[in-house]
Design a protein around this motif. Structure first.
Motif, PDB file in Angstrom:
ATOM      1  N   VAL A 233      49.965  22.936  44.897  1.00  0.00           N
ATOM      2  CA  VAL A 233      51.002  23.958  45.616  1.00  0.00           C
ATOM      3  C   VAL A 233      51.429  23.326  46.811  1.00  0.00           C
ATOM      4  CG1 VAL A 233      51.349  26.234  46.374  1.00  0.00           C
ATOM      5  CG2 VAL A 233      50.021  25.854  44.220  1.00  0.00           C
ATOM      6  N   LEU A 236      53.889  20.860  46.477  1.00  0.00           N
ATOM      7  CA  LEU A 236      55.364  21.334  46.027  1.00  0.00           C
ATOM      8  C   LEU A 236      56.136  21.815  47.337  1.00  0.00           C
ATOM      9  CD1 LEU A 236      57.288  22.456  43.988  1.00  0.00           C
ATOM     10  CD2 LEU A 236      55.923  24.448  43.966  1.00  0.00           C
ATOM     11  N   GLU A 418      52.268  29.886  51.710  1.00  0.00           N
ATOM     12  CA  GLU A 418      52.316  30.193  50.214  1.00  0.00           C
ATOM     13  C   GLU A 418      52.343  31.950  50.405  1.00  0.00           C
ATOM     14  OE1 GLU A 418      48.894  28.127  48.454  1.00  0.00           O
ATOM     15  OE2 GLU A 418      48.976  29.538  47.065  1.00  0.00           O
ATOM     16  N   PHE A 420      50.947  34.184  48.820  1.00  0.00           N
ATOM     17  CA  PHE A 420      49.687  34.793  48.938  1.00  0.00           C
ATOM     18  C   PHE A 420      48.777  34.018  49.394  1.00  0.00           C
ATOM     19  CE2 PHE A 420      51.592  37.416  45.847  1.00  0.00           C
ATOM     20  CZ  PHE A 420      50.891  38.882  46.037  1.00  0.00           C
ATOM     21  N   GLU A 461      56.384  28.342  48.045  1.00  0.00           N
ATOM     22  CA  GLU A 461      56.225  27.700  46.762  1.00  0.00           C
ATOM     23  C   GLU A 461      57.507  28.140  45.893  1.00  0.00           C
ATOM     24  OE1 GLU A 461      54.152  30.012  47.653  1.00  0.00           O
ATOM     25  OE2 GLU A 461      54.181  31.573  45.742  1.00  0.00           O
ATOM     26  N   GLU A 462      58.289  29.217  46.282  1.00  0.00           N
ATOM     27  CA  GLU A 462      59.361  29.762  45.376  1.00  0.00           C
ATOM     28  C   GLU A 462      60.660  28.934  45.848  1.00  0.00           C
ATOM     29  OE1 GLU A 462      59.365  32.953  43.484  1.00  0.00           O
ATOM     30  OE2 GLU A 462      57.147  32.224  43.112  1.00  0.00           O
ATOM     31  N   GLY A 485      58.078  35.789  46.416  1.00  0.00           N
ATOM     32  CA  GLY A 485      57.144  35.733  45.237  1.00  0.00           C
ATOM     33  C   GLY A 485      56.866  37.579  44.691  1.00  0.00           C
ATOM     34  N   VAL A 486      55.657  37.666  44.506  1.00  0.00           N
ATOM     35  CA  VAL A 486      55.373  38.909  44.135  1.00  0.00           C
ATOM     36  C   VAL A 486      54.538  39.947  45.083  1.00  0.00           C
ATOM     37  CG1 VAL A 486      55.562  38.338  41.575  1.00  0.00           C
ATOM     38  CG2 VAL A 486      53.193  38.524  42.734  1.00  0.00           C
ATOM     39  N   GLY A 490      58.578  40.645  48.243  1.00  0.00           N
ATOM     40  CA  GLY A 490      59.356  39.892  47.386  1.00  0.00           C
ATOM     41  C   GLY A 490      59.858  40.814  45.953  1.00  0.00           C
ATOM     42  N   ARG A 493      63.082  41.817  45.716  1.00  0.00           N
ATOM     43  CA  ARG A 493      64.501  40.995  45.479  1.00  0.00           C
ATOM     44  C   ARG A 493      65.221  41.485  44.222  1.00  0.00           C
ATOM     45  NH1 ARG A 493      62.169  35.429  42.916  1.00  0.00           N
ATOM     46  NH2 ARG A 493      62.359  35.720  40.788  1.00  0.00           N
ATOM     47  N   ARG A 516      61.431  18.705  41.014  1.00  0.00           N
ATOM     48  CA  ARG A 516      60.894  19.494  39.857  1.00  0.00           C
ATOM     49  C   ARG A 516      59.385  19.732  40.070  1.00  0.00           C
ATOM     50  NH1 ARG A 516      59.915  15.436  36.189  1.00  0.00           N
ATOM     51  NH2 ARG A 516      59.457  17.032  34.829  1.00  0.00           N
ATOM     52  N   ARG A 517      59.079  20.983  39.717  1.00  0.00           N
ATOM     53  CA  ARG A 517      57.814  21.311  40.055  1.00  0.00           C
ATOM     54  C   ARG A 517      56.730  20.719  39.503  1.00  0.00           C
ATOM     55  NH1 ARG A 517      61.088  25.860  39.296  1.00  0.00           N
ATOM     56  NH2 ARG A 517      61.031  27.858  41.020  1.00  0.00           N
TER      57      ARG A 517
END
Lengths: 550, 253, 96
Positions: A233, A236, A418, A420, A461-462, A485-486, A490, A493, A516-517
């Motif tokens: 992560v 990334l 990150e 979280f 990371e998103e 994210g969540v 987030g 969104r 590319r992840r």
């Protein structure tokens, strides 16, 4: 001469006071050399109730012999001390308040003591003046927080009191200058007294006494990150930072926070960065501690210069052998200086990137969370746009704003997080814990590390949110939500809004940046272990024992 | 200079990648892969999430053309500990091995959550190694982050040869156990140089407790593994006689 | 320990099996297989209780981004949502 002036009374009372105090410790002083056996008695005689005292606590080195001795004085004799120091990081710093020796503190950072400090506040045993940025505190040393007594640390001294501070010069010149030139008293603890110093970092005439400590000053390898612990992560996020920020803005002059994600950036420059043809185009000049994880980039020819805030254990021989890159003395060892490196980080770099514990919907950032008062270290100075800056660079102008021919650029301030944290706690929150501290613990304002209006980019990371490109507050919040994210932030969104923001270049997802992840793998790291770093350094880097797996 | 571009790291590889890189290309056939879902039935009731291969990869592979058993313990899952299922996988594949076996050991030993079942499994593994080494080489590789400790260090010591890297550690009791049992004066488990000085690959090869030292490099390891298979399959190790001889040589008079 | 199931009907089936990751601290194991029927089923076993809403949101977003049909099993040891998403994507790359 000095004594004569002192007798003149009202205009020279500080000099007279200093002479009196020094006379009171004559029993323990032989020239500039103090007898270590009498140190507690000396401090009891030197320090008056209500004095401002700086016990040198830097980010790295600690005047711990003197702070331990200060914590041992009789609180009947020495009390209500006003402590002024960068880093309230030693257990005995807290003991000073618990024992009633000190009453008030002005500081910048309290990392390892953040829990105990919060408890002291809770118990009403400490008054916090303010939590400063480093430069702000240094500035106040020369205005209204000048120490009456400074207790500092050096590697060695000679009989004339000249000090050698080596790689970890850090705060010493600033603290000593403020104290010595306002008739304060400067005592230095040293690891040894020698005949000839490798170089003089502090002139002996600024120092009143030196004392040989019972053991070398305390210091920790704070900037060493083992590449073995960098996960996919972080890689990334490092790829996104390079493709989404460094490359388009041509960021050449920068500072990195400490963390595994910024270490990942350093370690993929020679691989990922090289494959993008960016060597020489980005990351050439640094205001940075000597991060071991930067060794592969240095060895691959990426780095032209690094000015350091302090030293890093194990990097001494490597730095001495790379004097083209680092600022070193004629003796070969690093010269650091936090005040100057912070100035460089504030004014002369184009980008700051670092992590944080909490970000709100307006990108206000703080590491102060419930039950902890940690302060912020270097991030608030480097993570702020110096509005007075005049010189232009491509990166600074890339974020230019203004019109009618009066445009000016902007510092790139990136929060790299990150969504979280490892404990499952969201980084993006509706309200900072810091906001609830106002009015409590003597905080006149919320302890925010980086103000949202200074944050230009957020990388998760998103994806990347280009906050500086947002047309208004609503767009700004929507851009942040798109990459949060969540987390609670987030979850707000909305698909169409995000699509529009991507089209407008306010938000970029990995696919928009050509990342590319699936490529985010440890095999991208130029070094995957401490042993690799040693190999890259040709055996010149000597990692501290705790980092060795051989 | 690009030190890492020149090598493929064993430490950085997963157990399956390790076997694939060390065996003849494409020859590895895994038995009871994760999709067989042979995981420990005891962990869930203790609140521990099970890994579907029970942290052990086994199968058949060719090594320089020989038909051998391949074993890799996954040090990432519960410290590479050996429970009933993982232990049985190793024992059975060794019992059926034709021309020898190689074991990539990254293990702290018996899995505490399965106690005696792990102990029994390791006894079976030891039994199988002793039987197999009489007719073919059984080679252990200790080059991962965890090292090889506890009951599995006994299994390793029974092998025909042990290959180590400087990263690898090999000993009966792990550092934390030594500190707990013998006191911090005996060993500070955080003193990493002391741990590697006592149990690290360089030291173990010096002492003769392991046979071959190679760098953390899959290609070097692959060569060392083939060399080990060419060496005498019946090399004597950990026999009572050998220990008596050593004692006679080393004991102070 | 907690078990969470997320399902969604329809989607393009994956064609191969894929296995990535490990049950190690901050990490997870993902097993991805072609489904018996045209739906995505994700079954999670996690060592950390109390994060069901975060799991559901993470997995639903994954299935929104990649409308696949697959039988996916996750064995988790406290991975962050970022790590979960990344491992799922790595598995998907191998399974498609």
């Amino acid at each position: 001469m000095v004594e004569m002036l002192a007798l003149e009374g009202r205009w020279n009372s500080r000099a007279a006071d200093k002479a009196g105090r020094l006379a009171s410790i004559a029993f323990a002083r032989n020239g500039k050399i103090l007898d270590a056996g009498h140190i507690v008695e000396v401090l009891e005689r030197l320090i008056r109730p209500g004095d401002r005292v700086c016990v040198e606590g830097d980010n790295q080195k600690q005047a711990d012999f003197l702070s331990r001795s200060l914590a041992a004085v009789d609180p009947e004799r020495v009390h209500d001390v006003h402590l002024v120091l960068s880093v309230l990081g030693r257990p005995e710093h807290i003991d000073l308040f618990e024992r009633g020796i000190a009453r008030k503190v002005d500081f910048s950072f309290s990392g390892p003591q953040s829990l105990r400090l919060a408890q002291l506040v809770e118990d009403g045993r400490v008054e916090i003046g303010a939590i400063h940025t480093y430069l702000e505190l240094f500035g106040r040393y020369f205005v209204d927080l000048t120490p009456n007594v400074a207790l500092v640390a050096a590697d060695s001294a000679d009989a004339a009191g000249n000090l050698y501070t080596g790689a970890n010069t850090e705060e010493t010149p600033t603290v000593v200058e403020a104290t010595a030139f306002r008739n304060g008293i400067v005592i230095a603890q040293v690891n040894e007294i020698t005949g000839v110093l490798p170089r003089v970092d502090i002139p002996g005439s600024w120092v009143d006494a030196v004392v040989v400590a019972d053991r070398p000053y305390a210091i920790e390898p704070l900037f060493t990150r083992d590449p073995a612990e960098i996960d996919d992560v972080a890689i990334l996020m490092a790829m996104l930072a390079i493709r989404g920020v460094y490359e388009p803005h041509r960021v050449r002059r920068l500072n990195h926070g400490i963390g595994f994600d910024t270490a990942a950036i350093e370690l993929i420059l020679p691989t990922f960065g090289e494959s993008l043809g960016l060597r020489g185009e980005i990351c050439t000049h640094w205001a940075l501690n000597p991060h071991p994880t930067l060794i592969p980039a240095i060895e691959s020819g990426w780095v032209e210069s690094i000015h350091c805030f302090g030293g890093e254990l194990g990097m001494e021989r490597y730095i001495a052998a790379r004097s083209d890159v680092f600022f070193t003395g004629p003796d070969g060892s690093l010269r650091s200086n936090r005040a100057l490196a912070q100035t460089a980080g504030l004014y002369a770099t184009d980008l700051f990137i670092g992590s944080t514990l909490q970000l709100d919907r307006d990108a206000n950032s703080s590491t102060a969370t419930r039950g902890r008062i940690a302060g912020f270290g270097g991030a608030p100075n480097m993570g702020s746009d110096p509005h007075g800056r005049r010189h232009a660079s491509a990166a600074w102008l890339a974020l230019a704003r203004g019109e009618d021919g009066i445009a000016r650029g902007r510092k790139i301030v990136v929060q790299l997080v990150e969504t979280f944290r490892a404990s499952g706690v969201p980084t993006f929150v509706e309200r900072l814990d810091a906001a609830d501290m106002v009015g409590k613990a003597g905080f006149a304002i919320a302890p925010v590390m980086i103000y949202g209006d200074d944050v230009t980019h957020v990388v998760t990371e998103e994806g990347v949110a280009y906050l500086y490109r947002a047309a208004n507050v609503d767009d700004r919040r929507a851009a942040l939500a798109a990459i949060a994210g969540v987390t609670p932030v987030g979850m707000e969104r909305r698909q169409e809004r995000t699509t529009a923001l991507r089209a407008a270049g306010v938000v970029a997802f990995p696919e928009d940046l050509g990342v590319r992840r699936g490529d985010a793998r440890r095999s991208l790291l130029a070094a995957t272990s401490m042993a690799d770093l040693v190999r890259w350094s040709d055996g010149l880097y000597d990692p501290p024992a705790r980092f060795r797996s051989w | 200079m690009t030190p890492t571009a020149l090598r493929r790291s064993y430490v950085e590889s997963t157990p399956r990648e390790r076997i694939a890189a060390l065996a003849d290309p494409g020859s590895f056939r895994e038995i009871l892969d994760p999709f067989a879902r042979c995981s420990s039935p005891y962990l869930a009731e203790q609140g521990v999430v099970a890994q579907r291969d029970d942290g052990v990869v086994v199968g058949r592979a060719l090594l320089g053309g020989r038909d051998v058993a391949a074993v890799a313990v996954d040090g990432r899952f519960l410290g590479g500990s050996i429970g009933e299922i993982g232990g049985a996988k190793i024992a059975r594949v060794l019992e059926r091995a034709r021309d020898g076996a190689f074991l990539l050991l990254d293990t702290g030993g018996i899995r505490l959550q399965e106690a005696n079942l792990g102990l029994l499994a390791i006894a079976e593994i030891c039994d199988a190694i002793v039987a197999l080494r009489e007719r073919a080489p059984v080679v252990a590789v200790v080059a991962g982050r965890v090292g090889c400790y506890g009951g599995m260090s006994v299994a390793a010591a029974l092998c025909s040869q042990i290959i180590m890297s400087p990263v690898g550690r090999f000993g009966l009791n792990g550092p934390e156990v030594v500190e707990q049992e013998a006191g911090i004066e005996e060993l500070d488990a955080r003193d990493r140089p002391a741990i590697w000085q006592a149990t690290g690959g360089v030291r173990r090869v010096e002492q003769g407790h392991a046979d071959v030292l190679v760098e953390d490099d899959l290609d070097e390891l692959a060569r060392a593994l083939r060399d080990a298979f060419r060496a005498s399959p019946n090399r004597e190790r950990l026999s009572l006689e050998r220990l008596r001889n050593r004692f006679a040589q080393e004991a102070p008079r | 320990m907690q078990r969470i199931v997320v399902e969604r009907s329809g989607g393009v089936p994956v064609t191969k099996r894929a296995h990535v990751g490990a049950v190690a601290s901050g990490n997870l194991e993902v097993l991805c297989e072609p489904p018996a029927e045209a739906r995505a089923t994700i079954v999670v076993s996690t060592s950390v209780d109390g994060f069901e809403p975060v799991w559901r949101a993470t997995l639903e977003r994954f299935l929104e981004r990649y409308p696949i049909a697959a039988a996916i099993e996750i064995n988790d040891f406290g991975a962050t949502p970022a790590m979960v998403s990344l491992r799922l994507e790595q598995a998907l790359e191998l399974a498609r």
